[in-house]
Design an enzyme around this catalytic site. Sequence first.
Site, PDB file in Angstrom:
ATOM      1  N   SER A  47       4.530  27.043  24.242  1.00 27.61           N
ATOM      2  CA  SER A  47       5.473  27.221  25.026  1.00 27.61           C
ATOM      3  C   SER A  47       7.049  27.017  24.654  1.00 27.61           C
ATOM      4  CB  SER A  47       5.567  26.495  26.300  1.00 27.61           C
ATOM      5  OG  SER A  47       6.274  26.550  27.619  1.00 27.61           O
ATOM      6  N   LYS A  74      -2.065  25.733  28.555  1.00 27.57           N
ATOM      7  CA  LYS A  74      -0.971  26.441  28.509  1.00 27.57           C
ATOM      8  C   LYS A  74      -1.138  27.581  29.685  1.00 27.57           C
ATOM      9  CE  LYS A  74       2.569  28.724  26.862  1.00 27.57           C
ATOM     10  NZ  LYS A  74       2.607  30.294  27.204  1.00 27.57           N
ATOM     11  N   HIS A 129       0.152  25.839  32.699  1.00 29.00           N
ATOM     12  CA  HIS A 129       1.416  26.001  32.536  1.00 29.00           C
ATOM     13  C   HIS A 129       2.121  27.262  33.175  1.00 29.00           C
ATOM     14  CE1 HIS A 129       4.898  27.104  30.151  1.00 29.00           C
ATOM     15  NE2 HIS A 129       5.405  25.727  30.039  1.00 29.00           N
ATOM     16  N   ASN A 130       1.664  28.433  32.561  1.00 24.56           N
ATOM     17  CA  ASN A 130       2.230  29.573  32.904  1.00 24.56           C
ATOM     18  C   ASN A 130       2.026  30.023  34.363  1.00 24.56           C
ATOM     19  OD1 ASN A 130       2.564  29.703  30.029  1.00 24.56           O
ATOM     20  ND2 ASN A 130       2.306  31.971  29.763  1.00 24.56           N
ATOM     21  N   GLU A 158       4.703  27.867  36.046  1.00 24.09           N
ATOM     22  CA  GLU A 158       5.886  28.727  35.708  1.00 24.09           C
ATOM     23  C   GLU A 158       6.187  29.711  36.796  1.00 24.09           C
ATOM     24  OE1 GLU A 158       6.329  31.666  32.237  1.00 24.09           O
ATOM     25  OE2 GLU A 158       6.735  29.688  31.328  1.00 24.09           O
TER      26      GLU A 158
END
Length: 303
Positions: A120, A170, A173-174, A177
């Site tokens: 990231s 990840k 995380h996205n 986001e």
Amino acid sequence: MKIGYIGLGKMGFNMVERLVEKGHAVVVFDKNEEAVRDISGKGAQAVGSIQSLTAVLPPPRIVWLMIPYQAVDQVLQTLVLHLRDGDMVIDGGNSPYKESMRRSKELAIKGIDFLDVGVSGGPAGARNGACLMIGGERRLFERFESLFRDLSVPRGYAYMGESGSGHFVKMVHNGIEYGMMQALAEGFTVMKFSPLRLDLARIADLYNHRSVIESRLVGWLKDAFVENGDDLTRISGSVSHSGEGLWTVDAAKELGIPIPIIEGSLNFRIESQQRPSYTGQIVSVLRNRFGGHEVFEKERGGE
């Protein structure tokens, strides 16, 4: 450390440049001849094929993949023909975590080690220090910890757990986001169309001085308003999505966990292809600011 590196896109090129600066010898391969030529000028060793790349690496070989997830299996089919017992493959792209679990098992049968690393920070993070989320066997993480340290900002890397964990973290995380950008976009849209004459760039700057929502996203939004004006007239209101938000929604459904914010932000992006909006313009410009994602200009045909 001498490392083989496949993939010189926005992230990969910058990561190789950082590795060279940190004193690593990097051998690179990419089909983009211009990118190969440019990175060679910065100290990396360029080769013309995957076979050539593995041939110049000392055993045990380390090969980092920074390629689209759709291409990973195809590249691995060629790569494994030239790897031997004890060699290592690191997938630093955004691969679906179940695919990383599968690849780890398949490579282990051939005696090849595997780590999945979520990265990231966008192109700027790749160049100046990223955030790394590492999955796989702990012994492999510990063996290559100095490499992850060199690629990340201080305290910007950590071991997540078994194979697939790095890409799973990840992925989530996205998804988060997506939701954060959607909330910012909706809030600033309300202010844009209020009866008050508000300076959105100034408000974004103010929010980024110790307010609860202070963040890099708010800072990037302020910069976008300064550069493009509050109207964002040259920015498309149709927002693309690269897959990770959808994967997060699918994973949550498998677990029976409702995630209405992330799912709503994903649906907004899908619907924005037919119904562009000012909210979509804000999400688009944020994606461009941190990830270098293409922003279509309406005057050039938009979609």
